[in-house]
Write a protein that holds these residues in place. Structure first.
Motif, PDB file in Angstrom:
ATOM      1  N   SER A   1       3.947   9.777  -1.711  1.00 33.37           N
ATOM      2  CA  SER A   1       5.246   9.255  -2.126  1.00 33.37           C
ATOM      3  C   SER A   1       6.378   9.941  -1.365  1.00 33.37           C
ATOM      4  O   SER A   1       7.336   9.296  -0.918  1.00 33.37           O
ATOM      5  CB  SER A   1       5.414   9.460  -3.637  1.00 33.37           C
TER       6      SER A   1
ATOM      7  N   SER B   1       3.596   0.240  -2.466  1.00 30.23           N
ATOM      8  CA  SER B   1       4.991   0.423  -2.048  1.00 30.23           C
ATOM      9  C   SER B   1       5.108   0.428  -0.520  1.00 30.23           C
ATOM     10  O   SER B   1       6.108  -0.034   0.034  1.00 30.23           O
ATOM     11  CB  SER B   1       5.557   1.722  -2.636  1.00 30.23           C
TER      12      SER B   1
ATOM     13  N   TYR C   1      -2.469   3.778  -6.074  1.00 36.64           N
ATOM     14  CA  TYR C   1      -2.264   2.350  -5.807  1.00 36.64           C
ATOM     15  C   TYR C   1      -0.774   2.013  -5.757  1.00 36.64           C
ATOM     16  O   TYR C   1      -0.335   1.205  -4.929  1.00 36.64           O
ATOM     17  CB  TYR C   1      -2.950   1.505  -6.882  1.00 36.64           C
ATOM     18  N   GLN C   2       0.007   2.629  -6.637  1.00 40.34           N
ATOM     19  CA  GLN C   2       1.439   2.362  -6.646  1.00 40.34           C
ATOM     20  C   GLN C   2       2.084   2.737  -5.319  1.00 40.34           C
ATOM     21  O   GLN C   2       2.905   1.993  -4.780  1.00 40.34           O
ATOM     22  CB  GLN C   2       2.104   3.129  -7.794  1.00 40.34           C
TER      23      GLN C   2
ATOM     24  N   LEU D   1      -4.493  -0.715 -12.278  1.00 39.52           N
ATOM     25  CA  LEU D   1      -3.252  -1.456 -12.499  1.00 39.52           C
ATOM     26  C   LEU D   1      -3.483  -2.528 -13.553  1.00 39.52           C
ATOM     27  O   LEU D   1      -4.577  -3.068 -13.681  1.00 39.52           O
ATOM     28  CB  LEU D   1      -2.785  -2.126 -11.196  1.00 39.52           C
TER      29      LEU D   1
ATOM     30  N   ASN E   1      10.019  -7.216 -11.648  1.00 43.96           N
ATOM     31  CA  ASN E   1      10.142  -5.970 -10.883  1.00 43.96           C
ATOM     32  C   ASN E   1      10.891  -6.252  -9.576  1.00 43.96           C
ATOM     33  O   ASN E   1      10.396  -6.987  -8.721  1.00 43.96           O
ATOM     34  CB  ASN E   1       8.753  -5.403 -10.581  1.00 43.96           C
TER      35      ASN E   1
ATOM     36  N   THR F   1      -4.035   5.340 -10.744  1.00 40.50           N
ATOM     37  CA  THR F   1      -2.899   4.413 -10.758  1.00 40.50           C
ATOM     38  C   THR F   1      -1.828   4.777  -9.739  1.00 40.50           C
ATOM     39  O   THR F   1      -1.348   3.925  -8.983  1.00 40.50           O
ATOM     40  CB  THR F   1      -2.277   4.379 -12.166  1.00 40.50           C
ATOM     41  N   SER F   2      -1.434   6.048  -9.706  1.00 37.65           N
ATOM     42  CA  SER F   2      -0.335   6.463  -8.840  1.00 37.65           C
ATOM     43  C   SER F   2      -0.632   6.207  -7.368  1.00 37.65           C
ATOM     44  O   SER F   2       0.264   5.858  -6.593  1.00 37.65           O
ATOM     45  CB  SER F   2      -0.025   7.947  -9.055  1.00 37.65           C
TER      46      SER F   2
END
Length: 406
Positions: A316, A350, A345-346, A374, A384, A342-343
């Motif tokens: 990130s 992005s 994949y986020q 997800l 979103n 999850t994080s």
């Protein structure tokens, strides 16, 4: 985009409320005297895995009684007060009060998972010949925390917790408790007052205020908690555990300037504390100091022996620093090691959204949904703003058709 904020499960402010509940019981306990201590054994790796699975399952399913039993925090407190030379009656009274103070702890851990967090085993390892299970807590906002649980096996074969190294506090739970118990006991036994240092006497005088602050945090009254914190003597405002309480309150208020101010105070007061890297990641992230974010995350990753959640957090930060190819490789590595993270994949999605690579976005959305990392649906994506361009494409139509067939 995920955040870097730490997860506060079993943190210092939780311990403060626990200790503050240790008041005088109405009458001495009639419990039978304790049996002779038994020699603990080293549990096998399989037994450690079974214990961690049971704890994770109890927290995930909301089995409060099992969480309470498996944590066994009251047993750790019992061992701590053994060193204080208390009478049997005093000890029983204190432990009854501690049990009342512990009532909220299983609920707090379960509640974080209910809100979207996760509590799971990261690895089994040995430190100084002792078996440990390193449990990772991911908060609903993506923040991370670690509990390195030291396990023992009793002669009857039961595996239980001997102590917990809490990364957020930078020390074992038993050590944290020892710092806090003696000053609190002076409220019940003024004869102990002579044993206290000047700092401990100040602590003892303000223990009720500190308990109120922790309760305010639990109830979402962050402004009240901060006001009480700032009314305390400067010496207490510079105490490690109380600063953690203040940071949690500022974090809850979404007061970025206040949060940064408390992080800076912590960094100044405890530059060499083992907990600093876990705390300071947020500070550098807010300041857009990517180089320091990477260093802190790398040190923490090495300390815990490698964690895909930290790779996702690093990814990130790499995206924010426009180091896209590095971010892509790192989060895909995290997904390979932990397919339902999850994080990761986020962050990966992005990257696709930023590049307007809609086919790639579709691929990673499908993978995330298939692994249950997800829980996306077409309606939530429409709401979103990050998907504003994607929902106009044929890839989005393909996703809707794919979801309808599931």
């Amino acid at each position: 985009m995920i955040t870097t904020r730490y997860s506060s499960t079993i943190s210092a402010f939780a311990i403060m409320t626990l200790i503050a509940g240790c008041g005088r019981a109405d009458a001495p306990s009639n419990d039978p005297p304790p049996t002779e201590p038994q020699i603990a054994q080293l549990p096998t790796e399989g037994e450690c895995r079974e214990f961690s699975n049971n704890l994770e399952r109890a927290i995930t399913t909301g089995d409060r009684a099992s969480v309470d039993r498996l944590l066994g925090v009251l047993g750790i407190i019992d061992r701590c007060v053994d060193e204080l030379g208390m009478t049997k009656t005093e000890k029983q009274q204190f432990l009854k009060g501690a049990a009342r103070g512990l009532n909220f702890l299983p609920d707090q851990m379960i509640d974080e998972v209910k809100k979207g967090g996760k509590y799971s085993l990261l690895r089994i390892h040995q430190v100084d010949g002792r078996q440990r299970v390193l449990m990772r807590s991911i908060g609903p906002d993506g923040g991370v925390g670690y509990h390195d649980i030291i396990l023992v096996k009793k002669p009857n074969g039961e595996v239980e917790i001997d102590d917990i190294y809490i990364y957020l506090g930078g020390e074992k739970l038993s050590q944290m408790l020892r710092h806090m118990i003696l000053p609190v006991l002076t409220e019940k036994n003024q004869g102990l007052l002579a044993k206290l240092s000047g700092s401990e006497r100040i602590y003892s005088k303000h223990i009720k205020t500190l308990a109120e602050m922790t309760i305010d945090n639990r109830n979402g009254k962050y402004k009240d908690a901060l006001e009480k914190f700032r009314s305390l003597p400067v010496e207490l405002q510079n105490n490690k555990y109380f600063q953690i309480i203040a940071m949690r309150a500022a974090q809850g208020l979404d007061d970025e300037s206040g949060y940064v101010r408390e992080l800076e105070r912590y960094k100044k007061n405890f530059p060499n504390d083992p907990s600093l890297d876990l705390m300071i990641i947020d500070y550098y992230f807010i300041k857009n100091n990517h180089a320091e974010v990477f260093r802190a995350l790398d040190r923490l990753d090495k300390a815990v022996g490698g964690d895909p959640q930290l790779w996702a957090l690093t990814g990130s930060s790499l995206v924010k620093a426009d180091r896209i190819s590095e971010a892509t490789a790192l989060v895909e590595k995290a997904i390979k090691v932990e397919p339902n993270l999850t994080s990761a994949y986020q962050v990966r999605i992005s990257i696709s959204l930023k590049a307007k690579n809609h086919t790639d976005t579709l691929i990673w959305l499908k993978k995330g949904i298939e692994t249950k990392a997800l829980a996306a649906d077409s309606d939530s994506l429409k709401m979103n703003p990050e998907y504003a361009e994607f929902i106009k494409t044929t890839a989005f139509e393909e996703l809707k058709q794919w979801l309808a067939k599931r």
